[in-house]
Scaffold this motif. Structure first.
Motif, PDB file in Angstrom:
ATOM      1  N   VAL A 128       0.881  -1.036  -0.162  1.00 35.74           N
ATOM      2  CA  VAL A 128      -0.097  -0.064  -0.037  1.00 35.74           C
ATOM      3  C   VAL A 128       0.863   1.217  -0.055  1.00 35.74           C
ATOM      4  O   VAL A 128       0.755   2.308  -0.765  1.00 35.74           O
ATOM      5  CB  VAL A 128      -0.793  -0.234   1.322  1.00 35.74           C
ATOM      6  CG1 VAL A 128      -1.399   1.479   1.290  1.00 35.74           C
ATOM      7  CG2 VAL A 128      -2.012  -1.053   1.076  1.00 35.74           C
ATOM      8  N   PHE A 129       2.034   1.118   0.741  1.00 30.68           N
ATOM      9  CA  PHE A 129       2.728   2.298   0.775  1.00 30.68           C
ATOM     10  C   PHE A 129       3.657   2.554  -0.467  1.00 30.68           C
ATOM     11  O   PHE A 129       3.814   3.862  -1.054  1.00 30.68           O
ATOM     12  CB  PHE A 129       3.762   2.204   2.050  1.00 30.68           C
ATOM     13  CG  PHE A 129       2.951   2.574   3.356  1.00 30.68           C
ATOM     14  CD1 PHE A 129       2.941   3.815   4.078  1.00 30.68           C
ATOM     15  CD2 PHE A 129       2.733   1.494   4.162  1.00 30.68           C
ATOM     16  CE1 PHE A 129       2.287   4.113   5.115  1.00 30.68           C
ATOM     17  CE2 PHE A 129       1.920   1.768   5.395  1.00 30.68           C
ATOM     18  CZ  PHE A 129       1.659   3.177   5.695  1.00 30.68           C
ATOM     19  N   ASN A 130       4.004   1.277  -0.812  1.00 30.05           N
ATOM     20  CA  ASN A 130       5.041   1.223  -2.124  1.00 30.05           C
ATOM     21  C   ASN A 130       4.414   1.945  -3.283  1.00 30.05           C
ATOM     22  O   ASN A 130       4.615   2.759  -4.073  1.00 30.05           O
ATOM     23  CB  ASN A 130       5.291  -0.212  -2.321  1.00 30.05           C
ATOM     24  CG  ASN A 130       6.540  -0.540  -1.382  1.00 30.05           C
ATOM     25  OD1 ASN A 130       7.196   0.444  -0.786  1.00 30.05           O
ATOM     26  ND2 ASN A 130       6.509  -1.660  -1.307  1.00 30.05           N
ATOM     27  N   SER A 137       1.346   3.887  -3.332  1.00 36.20           N
ATOM     28  CA  SER A 137       1.112   5.149  -2.909  1.00 36.20           C
ATOM     29  C   SER A 137       2.336   6.085  -3.366  1.00 36.20           C
ATOM     30  O   SER A 137       1.980   7.293  -4.093  1.00 36.20           O
ATOM     31  CB  SER A 137       0.839   5.467  -1.532  1.00 36.20           C
ATOM     32  OG  SER A 137      -0.340   4.661  -0.892  1.00 36.20           O
ATOM     33  N   PHE A 138       3.470   5.838  -2.937  1.00 43.28           N
ATOM     34  CA  PHE A 138       4.525   6.680  -3.229  1.00 43.28           C
ATOM     35  C   PHE A 138       4.912   6.618  -4.808  1.00 43.28           C
ATOM     36  O   PHE A 138       5.496   7.650  -5.410  1.00 43.28           O
ATOM     37  CB  PHE A 138       5.945   6.369  -2.350  1.00 43.28           C
ATOM     38  CG  PHE A 138       5.745   6.778  -1.263  1.00 43.28           C
ATOM     39  CD1 PHE A 138       5.434   8.103  -0.399  1.00 43.28           C
ATOM     40  CD2 PHE A 138       5.629   5.585  -0.145  1.00 43.28           C
ATOM     41  CE1 PHE A 138       5.139   8.389   0.611  1.00 43.28           C
ATOM     42  CE2 PHE A 138       5.438   6.001   1.381  1.00 43.28           C
ATOM     43  CZ  PHE A 138       5.253   7.364   1.481  1.00 43.28           C
ATOM     44  N   ALA A 139       4.733   5.276  -5.434  1.00 44.65           N
ATOM     45  CA  ALA A 139       4.835   5.108  -6.957  1.00 44.65           C
ATOM     46  C   ALA A 139       3.889   6.041  -7.672  1.00 44.65           C
ATOM     47  O   ALA A 139       4.165   6.566  -8.643  1.00 44.65           O
ATOM     48  CB  ALA A 139       4.689   3.720  -7.170  1.00 44.65           C
ATOM     49  N   PHE A 140       2.650   6.262  -7.146  1.00 46.79           N
ATOM     50  CA  PHE A 140       1.649   6.739  -7.673  1.00 46.79           C
ATOM     51  C   PHE A 140       1.920   8.426  -7.541  1.00 46.79           C
ATOM     52  O   PHE A 140       1.599   9.142  -8.699  1.00 46.79           O
ATOM     53  CB  PHE A 140       0.286   6.689  -7.145  1.00 46.79           C
ATOM     54  CG  PHE A 140      -0.977   7.310  -7.566  1.00 46.79           C
ATOM     55  CD1 PHE A 140      -1.472   6.659  -8.785  1.00 46.79           C
ATOM     56  CD2 PHE A 140      -1.429   8.281  -7.234  1.00 46.79           C
ATOM     57  CE1 PHE A 140      -2.552   7.515  -9.282  1.00 46.79           C
ATOM     58  CE2 PHE A 140      -2.365   9.032  -7.566  1.00 46.79           C
ATOM     59  CZ  PHE A 140      -3.127   8.609  -8.781  1.00 46.79           C
ATOM     60  N   ILE A 141       2.385   9.091  -6.575  1.00 47.72           N
ATOM     61  CA  ILE A 141       2.804  10.205  -6.210  1.00 47.72           C
ATOM     62  C   ILE A 141       4.032  10.647  -7.350  1.00 47.72           C
ATOM     63  O   ILE A 141       3.837  11.655  -7.896  1.00 47.72           O
ATOM     64  CB  ILE A 141       3.294  10.470  -4.924  1.00 47.72           C
ATOM     65  CG1 ILE A 141       2.171  10.238  -3.890  1.00 47.72           C
ATOM     66  CG2 ILE A 141       3.898  11.861  -4.647  1.00 47.72           C
ATOM     67  CD1 ILE A 141       2.424  10.308  -2.324  1.00 47.72           C
ATOM     68  N   THR A 142       4.791   9.814  -7.581  1.00 45.86           N
ATOM     69  CA  THR A 142       5.915   9.963  -8.533  1.00 45.86           C
ATOM     70  C   THR A 142       5.290   9.983  -9.649  1.00 45.86           C
ATOM     71  O   THR A 142       5.741  10.671 -10.550  1.00 45.86           O
ATOM     72  CB  THR A 142       7.080   8.949  -8.420  1.00 45.86           C
ATOM     73  OG1 THR A 142       7.457   8.882  -7.281  1.00 45.86           O
ATOM     74  CG2 THR A 142       8.156   9.129  -9.312  1.00 45.86           C
ATOM     75  N   GLN A 143       4.538   9.258 -10.162  1.00 39.39           N
ATOM     76  CA  GLN A 143       3.889   9.323 -11.376  1.00 39.39           C
ATOM     77  C   GLN A 143       2.979  10.559 -11.791  1.00 39.39           C
ATOM     78  O   GLN A 143       3.070  10.855 -12.989  1.00 39.39           O
ATOM     79  CB  GLN A 143       3.050   7.812 -11.849  1.00 39.39           C
ATOM     80  CG  GLN A 143       2.349   7.653 -13.072  1.00 39.39           C
ATOM     81  CD  GLN A 143       1.302   6.597 -13.109  1.00 39.39           C
ATOM     82  OE1 GLN A 143       1.992   5.316 -13.253  1.00 39.39           O
ATOM     83  NE2 GLN A 143       0.145   6.809 -13.097  1.00 39.39           N
ATOM     84  N   GLU A 144       2.275  10.854 -10.991  1.00 40.04           N
ATOM     85  CA  GLU A 144       1.315  11.710 -10.900  1.00 40.04           C
ATOM     86  C   GLU A 144       1.631  13.133 -10.269  1.00 40.04           C
ATOM     87  O   GLU A 144       0.862  14.069 -10.305  1.00 40.04           O
ATOM     88  CB  GLU A 144      -0.066  11.230 -10.505  1.00 40.04           C
ATOM     89  CG  GLU A 144      -0.734  10.059 -11.032  1.00 40.04           C
ATOM     90  CD  GLU A 144      -1.049  10.264 -12.645  1.00 40.04           C
ATOM     91  OE1 GLU A 144      -1.852  11.209 -12.750  1.00 40.04           O
ATOM     92  OE2 GLU A 144      -0.644   9.301 -13.386  1.00 40.04           O
ATOM     93  N   LEU A 145       2.892  13.166  -9.857  1.00 36.69           N
ATOM     94  CA  LEU A 145       3.040  14.588  -9.093  1.00 36.69           C
ATOM     95  C   LEU A 145       2.888  15.871  -9.803  1.00 36.69           C
ATOM     96  O   LEU A 145       2.211  16.701  -9.262  1.00 36.69           O
ATOM     97  CB  LEU A 145       4.367  14.253  -8.696  1.00 36.69           C
ATOM     98  CG  LEU A 145       4.949  15.319  -7.958  1.00 36.69           C
ATOM     99  CD1 LEU A 145       4.471  15.638  -6.733  1.00 36.69           C
ATOM    100  CD2 LEU A 145       6.528  15.463  -7.824  1.00 36.69           C
ATOM    101  N   LYS A 146       3.143  15.894 -11.000  1.00 41.54           N
ATOM    102  CA  LYS A 146       3.030  17.141 -11.644  1.00 41.54           C
ATOM    103  C   LYS A 146       1.266  17.480 -11.797  1.00 41.54           C
ATOM    104  O   LYS A 146       1.054  18.679 -11.384  1.00 41.54           O
ATOM    105  CB  LYS A 146       3.459  17.127 -13.158  1.00 41.54           C
ATOM    106  CG  LYS A 146       3.359  18.363 -13.781  1.00 41.54           C
ATOM    107  CD  LYS A 146       4.048  18.488 -15.392  1.00 41.54           C
ATOM    108  CE  LYS A 146       3.920  19.612 -16.091  1.00 41.54           C
ATOM    109  NZ  LYS A 146       4.505  19.524 -17.267  1.00 41.54           N
ATOM    110  N   ILE A 178      -3.744  10.012  -0.331  1.00 41.29           N
ATOM    111  CA  ILE A 178      -3.302   9.024  -1.250  1.00 41.29           C
ATOM    112  C   ILE A 178      -3.157   7.476  -0.571  1.00 41.29           C
ATOM    113  O   ILE A 178      -3.595   6.695  -1.148  1.00 41.29           O
ATOM    114  CB  ILE A 178      -2.088   9.444  -1.886  1.00 41.29           C
ATOM    115  CG1 ILE A 178      -2.356  10.760  -2.798  1.00 41.29           C
ATOM    116  CG2 ILE A 178      -1.464   8.527  -3.134  1.00 41.29           C
ATOM    117  CD1 ILE A 178      -1.223  11.559  -3.524  1.00 41.29           C
ATOM    118  N   ILE A 179      -2.424   7.451   0.459  1.00 39.04           N
ATOM    119  CA  ILE A 179      -2.089   6.198   1.131  1.00 39.04           C
ATOM    120  C   ILE A 179      -3.589   5.775   1.541  1.00 39.04           C
ATOM    121  O   ILE A 179      -3.964   4.574   1.237  1.00 39.04           O
ATOM    122  CB  ILE A 179      -1.406   6.490   2.296  1.00 39.04           C
ATOM    123  CG1 ILE A 179       0.174   6.662   1.946  1.00 39.04           C
ATOM    124  CG2 ILE A 179      -1.301   5.234   3.073  1.00 39.04           C
ATOM    125  CD1 ILE A 179       0.931   7.118   2.946  1.00 39.04           C
TER     126      ILE A 179
END
Length: 287
Positions: free
Chosen positions: A17-19, A21-30, A258-259
């Protein structure tokens, strides 16, 4: 080379879940940052400024007491009220925009929706976002009044209330029932994820406040030791660091949402098996 699209509806364990979440943030950050700043930026800025004035007046009052005064510079009732209102409004926007973003992502896929699409979904459910947040808050507060344990128990399922409403678009009773259905037999792991993520966000948020805390500490030490007579909490450095710290805290809050969102999708897949059913339907269509 383009990275594969992040899959939302997938059963995940604690660390996944954490992995994810942070992968999604990296992908969708902009795009996610654009949505938050564009539509939640005004209430966040106002809430931060109000909070900075509140902290300034409170700290000035404390220093006056240290100097032997009466602490007459306490924040006015209007300032306290406005700080609370705009703080809640900023939180409300963030709490609603993240599920709205997830809803558009699930429905249309990566890169196939605009910031305006997220905003339209948010506006469509804005009344429910306010109402459901108030009801959930009252229920948790009532749980606190009874005992702390009921409040903690209720906090876990009600953390998903806006996701169920905004993404699944269910009615009032169905939304509440769905929240409790999702965490059935998964309360402890969900509690652990929510608690750990909250602690992480709190620690990171505290780091943003460190510059203002350091300046306040130095100021208090100088006044307390008699090396400085004048109260100087309205110094430019103190005000700027307080505002920047507040902005940093608000911009880190969406990480928690997001998490929570990825745990929502994990529980949803575990209960509904939507991905499996979609694959079975696809196979039947090919036959």
């Amino acid at each position: 080379m383009n990275k594969p699209e992040m899959e939302l509806k997938k059963e995940r364990d604690f660390s996944d879940v954490f992995n994810a979440s942070f992968a999604f943030i990296t992908q969708e950050l902009k795009k996610l940052f654009q949505v938050i700043t564009l539509y939640a930026g005004v209430p966040i800025i106002i809430a931060t400024i109000m909070s900075a004035y509140y902290v300034q007046d409170t700290f000035t009052s404390v220093l006056q007491v240290v100097q032997g005064g009466t602490g007459s510079n306490t924040p006015s009732a209007w300032l306290v009220l406005l700080t609370i209102i705009f703080g809640m409004l900023a939180q409300l926007f963030i709490s609603g925009l993240v599920p709205a973003y997830f809803g558009e992502y699930e429905e249309k896929g990566k890169g196939n929706f605009s910031s305006l699409d997220v905003w339209n979904r948010f506006v469509r459910h804005f009344g429910a976002i306010i109402g459901y947040s108030i009801v959930a808050g009252v229920i948790v507060i009532f749980g606190v009044i009874l005992l702390v344990i009921p409040a903690i128990y209720l906090w876990v399922p009600l953390s998903f209330i806006l996701y169920v409403k905004i993404i699944e678009d269910k009615g009032f009773g169905e939304t509440f029932s769905r929240c409790f259905q999702l965490i059935r037999n998964n309360w402890w792991i969900t509690f652990g994820i929510l608690l750990l993520s909250y602690l992480i966000i709190s620690i990171v948020g505290t780091l943003f406040s460190m510059p203002a805390m350091i300046i306040a500490g130095v100021e208090g030490f100088l006044v307390g030791s008699g090396q400085q007579e004048a109260v100087n909490s309205d110094s430019l450095a103190f005000i700027i660091t307080t505002i920047l710290g507040g902005l940093g805290q608000y911009l880190i809050y969406p990480v928690w949402n997001i998490i929570v969102g990825f745990q929502y999708y994990s529980l949803r897949e575990q209960k509904d098996r939507e991905t499996l059913m979609d694959k079975v339907s696809a196979i039947n269509e090919d036959v």
